[in-house]
Each structure stands twice: as structure tokens, then as C-alpha cells.
Write an enzyme that holds these catalytic residues in place. Structure first.
Site, PDB file in Angstrom:
ATOM      1  N   HIS A  50       0.835  -1.193   0.000  1.00 20.01           N
ATOM      2  CA  HIS A  50       0.000   0.000   0.000  1.00 20.01           C
ATOM      3  C   HIS A  50       0.871   1.244   0.000  1.00 20.01           C
ATOM      4  O   HIS A  50       2.078   1.177   0.243  1.00 20.01           O
ATOM      5  CB  HIS A  50      -0.954   0.005   1.210  1.00 20.01           C
ATOM      6  CG  HIS A  50      -0.267   0.072   2.535  1.00 20.01           C
ATOM      7  ND1 HIS A  50      -0.125  -1.008   3.374  1.00 20.01           N
ATOM      8  CD2 HIS A  50       0.341   1.101   3.169  1.00 20.01           C
ATOM      9  CE1 HIS A  50       0.514  -0.649   4.462  1.00 20.01           C
ATOM     10  NE2 HIS A  50       0.821   0.628   4.357  1.00 20.01           N
TER      11      HIS A  50
HETATM   12  P1  TYD Z   1      -1.897  -3.081   7.356  1.00 22.45           P
HETATM   13  O1  TYD Z   1      -1.616  -1.617   7.391  1.00 22.45           O
HETATM   14  O2  TYD Z   1      -2.575  -3.624   6.138  1.00 22.45           O
HETATM   15  O3  TYD Z   1      -0.566  -3.894   7.645  1.00 22.45           O
HETATM   16  P2  TYD Z   1       0.678  -4.187   6.658  1.00 22.45           P
HETATM   17  O4  TYD Z   1       0.777  -3.027   5.741  1.00 22.45           O
HETATM   18  O5  TYD Z   1       1.843  -4.309   7.568  1.00 22.45           O
HETATM   19  O6  TYD Z   1       0.457  -5.470   5.936  1.00 22.45           O
HETATM   20  O7  TYD Z   1      -2.759  -3.425   8.646  1.00 22.45           O
HETATM   21  C1  TYD Z   1      -3.134  -4.743   8.974  1.00 22.45           C
HETATM   22  C2  TYD Z   1      -4.417  -4.686   9.767  1.00 22.45           C
HETATM   23  O8  TYD Z   1      -4.230  -3.981  10.994  1.00 22.45           O
HETATM   24  C3  TYD Z   1      -5.540  -3.985   9.033  1.00 22.45           C
HETATM   25  O9  TYD Z   1      -6.739  -4.680   9.308  1.00 22.45           O
HETATM   26  C4  TYD Z   1      -5.597  -2.629   9.649  1.00 22.45           C
HETATM   27  C5  TYD Z   1      -5.104  -2.853  11.060  1.00 22.45           C
HETATM   28  N1  TYD Z   1      -4.351  -1.700  11.617  1.00 22.45           N
HETATM   29  C6  TYD Z   1      -4.886  -0.987  12.679  1.00 22.45           C
HETATM   30  O10 TYD Z   1      -6.010  -1.280  13.170  1.00 22.45           O
HETATM   31  N2  TYD Z   1      -4.179   0.061  13.186  1.00 22.45           N
HETATM   32  C7  TYD Z   1      -2.973   0.416  12.694  1.00 22.45           C
HETATM   33  O11 TYD Z   1      -2.343   1.391  13.190  1.00 22.45           O
HETATM   34  C8  TYD Z   1      -2.431  -0.331  11.584  1.00 22.45           C
HETATM   35  C9  TYD Z   1      -1.095   0.017  10.996  1.00 22.45           C
HETATM   36  C10 TYD Z   1      -3.160  -1.390  11.086  1.00 22.45           C
END
Ligand code: TYD
Length: 138
Positions: A50
């Protein structure tokens, strides 16, 4: 592209090392959120995939090692993180993927804003379109 590696000033002595992080001296934004990622099965999974509209982050691999691909339609860089006294600044409008986590890796992330799903581009094509439509020179 607005990403770079930098060193924290670790206080090293025979009793071990300490890194203190405070803004704006150590990082270029006020920290509104901290999270960390661990227990990644790197054989099966990459994370990230992302970009953020407005969020800025500093990534610190506090244990173990991992790699971070940062990418825009103009260029692409792979950073290796394996030291708790190094930070990787990632600015806004940059695609990122994290991979090759060691089993023991812990990735600490300092973020400039609270969590907001609306700040994410989760499809590369959406990010690419936004990047060009903003006439982006980032
Ligand atoms: P995501 O940002 O997609 O993680 P990565 O980029 O490391 O793969 O986040 C994973 C999950 O966690 C998603 O359901 C959103 C949640 N999340 C939160 O609730 N709070 C946060 O601060 C972050 C970064 C993610």
C-alpha cells in the site's frame, strides 16, 4: 523519491545500548501512533502493498532483519534493515512492501497520524493514477 535511511544516535556502553527518539530532533514529524509487526512467516507472506496519501512513517527493525521495497511509478529502491539504530523514513505517496523477515524480526513503526483506512491506497493502480493526477514530483 522521498525515502531515506538514517542513523539514530545510540548511547553505547559496556552495559548495552540505548536509543532515545524524540521529535523533532530525531524524526521529522510529531509521533501520533506507534505500532509493531512481528511473527511474520516470510516464506509465505509479504506485508504492506500500500501507499499513503498523507502519512509519513519511520520504520525501525529493532530485532532481526527484513527488507523494504519502496516504489513510485518513477523509481524503486530496496532497503535492508538489520540494525536497531537505523531508521527508514518513508514519505507520503510511496508504495511499500516488506519481505524477507527473519523469524525473530520485530519491525517498529512510528507514524505521523492516527490510523485512518481512508489514507491508504491498497491497489497499485489507484496509487499510480493518483500519483500522476497530482502531477507528482515526489
Ligand atoms: P496493514 O496496514 O494492512 O498492515 P501491513 O501493511 O503491515 O500489511 O494493517 C493490517 C491490519 O491492521 C488492518 O486490518 C488494519 C489494522 N491496523 C490498525 O487497526 N491500526 C494500525 O495502526 C495499523 C497500521 C493497522
Amino acid at each position: 523519491m522521498h525515502s531515506h535511511l538514517f542513523n539514530f544516535d545510540a548511547k553505547k556502553s559496556e552495559i548495552g545500548s540505548l536509543v532515545a527518539i524524540q521529535s523533532p530532533e530525531s524524526i521529522p514529524f510529531d509521533i501520533q501512533r506507534v505500532y509493531y509487526i512481528y511473527g511474520v512467516d516470510s516464506k509465505k507472506y509479504r506485508r504492506g502493498f500500500h501507499a499513503h496519501r498523507d502519512l509519513e512513517q519511520v520504520l525501525i527493525c529493532v530485532k532481526g532483519s527484513l527488507k523494504v521495497l519502496v516504489k513510485t511509478p518513477k523509481e524503486e529502491i530496496i532497503y535492508s534493515l538489520s540494525s536497531p539504530d537505523k531508521g527508514l523514513f518513508i514519505g507520503k505517496m510511496i508504495w511499500r512492501e516488506m519481505f524477507e523477515f527473519s523469524k525473530d524480526a520485530v519491525l517498529l513503526v512510528l507514524a505521523s497520524k492516527k490510523y485512518d483506512e481512508g489514507d491508504y491506497y491498497r491497489e497499485y493502480s489507484d496509487f499510480e493514477n493518483a500519483f500522476f493526477s497530482k502531477g507528482n514530483n515526489l
